[in-house]
Design a protein around this motif. Structure first.
Motif, short mmCIF file in Angstrom:
data_model
loop_
_atom_site.label_atom_id
_atom_site.label_comp_id
_atom_site.label_asym_id
_atom_site.label_seq_id
_atom_site.Cartn_x
_atom_site.Cartn_y
_atom_site.Cartn_z
N TYR A 47 -9.67 0.37 -76.65
CA TYR A 47 -9.51 0.03 -78.14
C TYR A 47 -10.59 0.76 -79.14
CZ TYR A 47 -10.62 -2.91 -82.12
OH TYR A 47 -10.62 -3.26 -83.58
N LEU A 48 -11.85 0.96 -78.50
CA LEU A 48 -12.68 1.62 -79.44
C LEU A 48 -12.17 3.13 -79.67
CD1 LEU A 48 -16.15 0.44 -77.83
CD2 LEU A 48 -14.98 -0.24 -79.98
N ALA A 49 -11.95 3.85 -78.47
CA ALA A 49 -11.49 5.15 -79.01
C ALA A 49 -10.38 5.40 -79.59
CB ALA A 49 -10.99 5.71 -77.50
N LYS A 50 -9.18 4.34 -79.91
CA LYS A 50 -8.11 4.51 -80.68
C LYS A 50 -8.50 4.05 -82.12
CE LYS A 50 -4.68 4.38 -77.17
NZ LYS A 50 -4.33 3.35 -76.27
N ARG A 51 -9.30 3.08 -82.06
CA ARG A 51 -9.80 2.25 -83.60
C ARG A 51 -10.45 3.20 -84.14
NH1 ARG A 51 -10.66 0.77 -87.83
NH2 ARG A 51 -11.27 -1.48 -88.43
N PHE A 52 -11.52 3.89 -83.78
CA PHE A 52 -12.46 4.52 -84.32
C PHE A 52 -12.22 6.25 -84.17
CE2 PHE A 52 -14.51 0.35 -83.62
CZ PHE A 52 -14.74 0.19 -84.96
N SER A 53 -11.18 6.51 -83.68
CA SER A 53 -10.87 7.95 -83.51
C SER A 53 -12.08 8.53 -82.54
CB SER A 53 -10.73 8.63 -84.60
OG SER A 53 -9.53 8.31 -85.25
N TRP A 54 -12.43 7.89 -81.52
CA TRP A 54 -13.49 8.57 -80.55
C TRP A 54 -13.05 8.89 -79.48
CZ3 TRP A 54 -17.43 3.61 -80.92
CH2 TRP A 54 -17.82 3.54 -82.04
N GLN A 55 -11.60 9.26 -79.23
CA GLN A 55 -11.00 9.86 -78.13
C GLN A 55 -11.80 11.37 -77.94
OE1 GLN A 55 -9.01 8.94 -80.89
NE2 GLN A 55 -7.26 8.06 -79.96
N SER A 56 -11.95 11.81 -76.69
CA SER A 56 -12.13 12.90 -76.36
C SER A 56 -11.56 13.62 -75.26
CB SER A 56 -13.76 12.90 -75.96
OG SER A 56 -14.20 12.09 -74.62
N GLN A 57 -11.76 14.76 -74.87
CA GLN A 57 -11.12 15.50 -73.71
C GLN A 57 -11.65 14.82 -72.58
OE1 GLN A 57 -11.40 19.75 -73.76
NE2 GLN A 57 -9.87 20.11 -72.38
N LEU A 58 -12.94 14.80 -72.44
CA LEU A 58 -13.57 14.14 -71.49
C LEU A 58 -13.29 12.74 -71.02
CD1 LEU A 58 -15.66 14.08 -69.17
CD2 LEU A 58 -17.39 13.30 -70.76
N GLY A 59 -13.03 11.97 -71.95
CA GLY A 59 -12.57 10.69 -72.03
C GLY A 59 -10.91 10.67 -71.47
N GLY A 60 -10.31 11.64 -72.03
CA GLY A 60 -8.78 11.85 -71.36
C GLY A 60 -8.72 12.13 -69.82
N LEU A 61 -9.88 12.73 -69.25
CA LEU A 61 -9.68 13.23 -68.11
C LEU A 61 -10.45 12.01 -67.13
CD1 LEU A 61 -11.14 16.86 -68.38
CD2 LEU A 61 -8.65 15.96 -67.75
N ILE A 62 -11.55 11.42 -67.47
CA ILE A 62 -12.30 10.50 -66.70
C ILE A 62 -11.63 8.99 -66.82
CG2 ILE A 62 -14.20 11.83 -66.50
CD1 ILE A 62 -15.53 9.74 -68.60
N ASP A 63 -11.00 8.60 -67.80
CA ASP A 63 -10.45 7.47 -67.74
C ASP A 63 -9.43 7.14 -66.73
OD1 ASP A 63 -10.11 4.71 -69.56
OD2 ASP A 63 -8.07 5.40 -69.31
N PRO A 64 -8.46 7.96 -66.48
CA PRO A 64 -7.43 7.82 -65.43
C PRO A 64 -8.01 7.83 -63.96
CG PRO A 64 -7.05 9.77 -66.57
CD PRO A 64 -7.82 9.07 -67.16
N VAL A 65 -9.11 8.73 -63.78
CA VAL A 65 -9.91 8.73 -62.69
C VAL A 65 -10.75 7.25 -62.36
CG1 VAL A 65 -11.72 9.75 -61.54
CG2 VAL A 65 -10.09 11.30 -62.75
N ALA A 66 -11.25 6.84 -63.58
CA ALA A 66 -11.92 5.53 -63.16
C ALA A 66 -10.81 4.43 -62.72
CB ALA A 66 -12.67 5.27 -64.52
N ASP A 67 -9.99 4.41 -63.21
CA ASP A 67 -8.74 3.73 -62.92
C ASP A 67 -8.33 3.70 -61.46
OD1 ASP A 67 -8.70 2.72 -65.63
OD2 ASP A 67 -6.93 3.68 -66.34
N LYS A 68 -8.12 4.94 -60.99
CA LYS A 68 -7.53 5.37 -59.87
C LYS A 68 -8.68 4.93 -58.84
CE LYS A 68 -3.61 6.39 -60.97
NZ LYS A 68 -2.66 5.44 -60.65
#
Length: 188
Positions: A47-68
């Protein structure tokens, strides 16, 4: 402030350790609490990443890793407790290993890879999470499910996990084949 989503994702990764210990020790009530906290941090960081445009390349990589990591810890821990079959844990973990191995091979042999989770992959993750939460709710005695519900959820997870794994292999193999032939033969 823009690094808050990545911090939440790192927290989710760290939650894997106490979750695995609690599952090993049969503390399903606390395991459920940790799993729910992890789910909350996942929703909040997205929510925060999308709402405030706080997306990052690092976040795009580690988010699915955390889920897995969380799902692997849960399936492994629940299989170890006898709450889920080992073959299902092996299937879930094996699918992820095949996807990661394929992504690394594609990157090294064909070129840069842009992760594009399919709708089937998203459904797979959602059903896997539902099965883990339903199992933890049952084990912690917060909810009792009829046998047909558990069996149906287990069958659904099995089918979509197999289907998603096959889908990834076929789609990315065809894409790699097209890319290598286009590079070798030139555009037609």
């Amino acid at each position: 402030m823009r690094h808050i989503p990545n911090g939440l994702t790192l927290l989710r990764m760290l939650l894997t350790v106490p979750l695995a210990w609690l599952l090993r020790d049969g503390r399903y009530d606390l395991s459920l609490a940790i799993a729910l906290l992890a789910a909350f941090t996942d929703a909040l960081d997205g929510y925060l990443a999308k709402r405030f445009s706080w997306q990052s390349q690092l976040g795009g990589l580690i988010d699915p890793v955390a889920d897995k990591l969380l799902l692997i810890a849960c399936f492994f821990g629940l299989a170890g407790a006898g709450a889920l079959p080992w073959w299902l844990a092996a299937l879930v973990i094996g699918r992820d290993v095949v996807i990661v191995t394929g992504a690394v091979a594609y990157h090294n042999l064909v070129g840069p890879l842009t992760a594009e989770p399919s709708l089937l992959s998203k459904l797979t993750t959602a059903l896997q999470i539902a099965l883990v939460l339903a199992t933890l709710l049952h084990l912690s005695r917060f909810a009792e499910w009829p046998g047909w519900f558990n069996l149906g959820l287990l069958a659904a997870v099995t089918l979509v996990t197999l289907g998603s794994g096959i889908d990834y292999v076929v789609r990315w193999s065809l894409k790699a084949w097209r890319e290598t032939h286009t590079q070798r033969d030139g555009p037609q």
